[in-house]
Design a protein around this motif. Structure first.
Motif, short mmCIF file in Angstrom:
data_model
loop_
_atom_site.label_atom_id
_atom_site.label_comp_id
_atom_site.label_asym_id
_atom_site.label_seq_id
_atom_site.Cartn_x
_atom_site.Cartn_y
_atom_site.Cartn_z
N ASP A 218 24.44 2.17 47.30
CA ASP A 218 25.70 2.86 47.10
C ASP A 218 25.55 4.36 47.32
N ALA A 219 24.47 4.93 46.78
CA ALA A 219 24.26 6.37 46.93
C ALA A 219 24.03 6.75 48.40
N ILE A 220 23.22 5.96 49.09
CA ILE A 220 22.94 6.27 50.50
C ILE A 220 24.20 6.10 51.35
N ALA A 221 24.93 5.01 51.13
CA ALA A 221 26.14 4.76 51.93
C ALA A 221 27.18 5.84 51.69
N ALA A 222 27.37 6.25 50.45
CA ALA A 222 28.34 7.31 50.15
C ALA A 222 27.95 8.60 50.85
N GLY A 223 26.66 8.92 50.83
CA GLY A 223 26.20 10.12 51.51
C GLY A 223 26.39 10.06 53.01
#
Length: 305
Positions: A218-223
């Protein structure tokens, strides 16, 4: 008459099933990828399993349905460049496709359009670094033109595709085209499950496990959503100026440069030599043993040493 009715009924049933699957995927994304949903402003789908996130994204775009991100816990028929396969298992891999827009003039201009894929790679590197709290160790790099590397081994790959609407589906009135960037990353793949000896996963370098793989995805995709939008907007405003800046930035993180490489082309031919330079149009110059310099724009390039 009954045969036609039955055929139509079957078609309607398949359409209804597809809609229900998408509704479930939207709800699943809201629960498990909330940061990505917020970054994208909605239109995020998360499937338990799917053949290919890129294929699903392309089909949704072609059908005129709004979509920003398509993700899957497991991918069974994923594709890389030159039709290489990319499969994944739940809790181990990042298999996410991102939908972006660019002007047709930029997407078809061979002087600058090679940077669109590099932009996706740079956005991915930025986001991975932030998510794993890497302070700039130099471990995370790009292998031209589409691979993510960590400590000299392949961490993931990127497949960029331009969507051409089929006949009967209206195209963008503002002249934009749709781009789909499929990004695969080995998150929590143990060493004994890596596909090749030249592969690696974030788990082997950072504090990553199957227990926190969901939050990390989730963190990587949002970034990446935020990075892609900012970078493509800047590129659209000044493509040639940004190309110069991207050239400098990419040179600093390009694992390929200075290494012995072998380029594999779609016609089956190969070219071996030293990766000499990254060029203004995002192409790669390879110098062969006879001293000749060859400019490569589209190929699968493997680092030999």
């Amino acid at each position: 008459m009954s045969d036609v009715a039955n055929a139509n009924d079957a078609s309607d049933i398949e359409k209804a099933r597809a809609v229900m699957a998408c509704v479930a995927a939207v709800n699943w994304a809201m629960r498990r990828m909330p940061r990505t949903v917020a970054a994208a402003g909605g239109d995020v789908l998360l499937f338990d399993a799917i053949g290919s996130t890129n294929t699903a994204a392309r089909e949704l775009v072609a059908a005129g349905r709004p979509v920003a991100v398509v993700a899957a816990d497991a991918q069974t028929a994923g594709r890389g460049r030159l039709d290489h396969t990319w499969t994944s298992c739940p809790g181990e891999s990042f298999t996410v496709s991102f939908v972006a827009r660019a002007s047709r003039a930029i997407a078809t201009d061979e002087r600058v359009n090679g940077w669109l894929q590099m932009i996706a790679g740079l956005a991915a590197l930025d986001s991975i670094r932030a998510a794993v709290h890497d302070s700039g160790s130099g471990n995370l790099m790009l292998k031209w033109p589409n691979d993510l590397f960590c400590d000299g081994r392949k961490l993931g790959g990127i497949l960029a595709e331009m969507v051409v609407p089929p006949a009967g589906v209206s195209q963008s009135a503002d002249g934009d085209v749709t781009l789909v960037f499929g990004i695969g990353i080995n998150l929590a793949v143990p060493a004994d499950r890596l596909p090749t000896a030249q592969a690696t996963s974030l788990q082997l370098h950072y504090d990553v496990s199957a227990d926190n793989a969901d939050a990390l995805r989730d963190a990587i995709a949002a970034g990446i959503v935020a990075g892609l939008r900012a970078r493509i907007a800047a590129f659209a405003a000044d493509p040639h100026g940004q190309a110069s800046r991207l050239l400098d930035e990419t040179r600093r993180v390009c694992w390929t440069l200075g290494h012995e490489v072998e380029a594999h082309f779609t016609d089956g031919s190969t070219l071996r030599g030293e990766a000499l330079a990254l060029n203004a149009d995002a192409s790669l110059t390879i110098r062969t043993q006879d001293g000749d310099a060859h400019v490569v724009r589209t190929a699968d390039v493997g680092v030999l040493a």
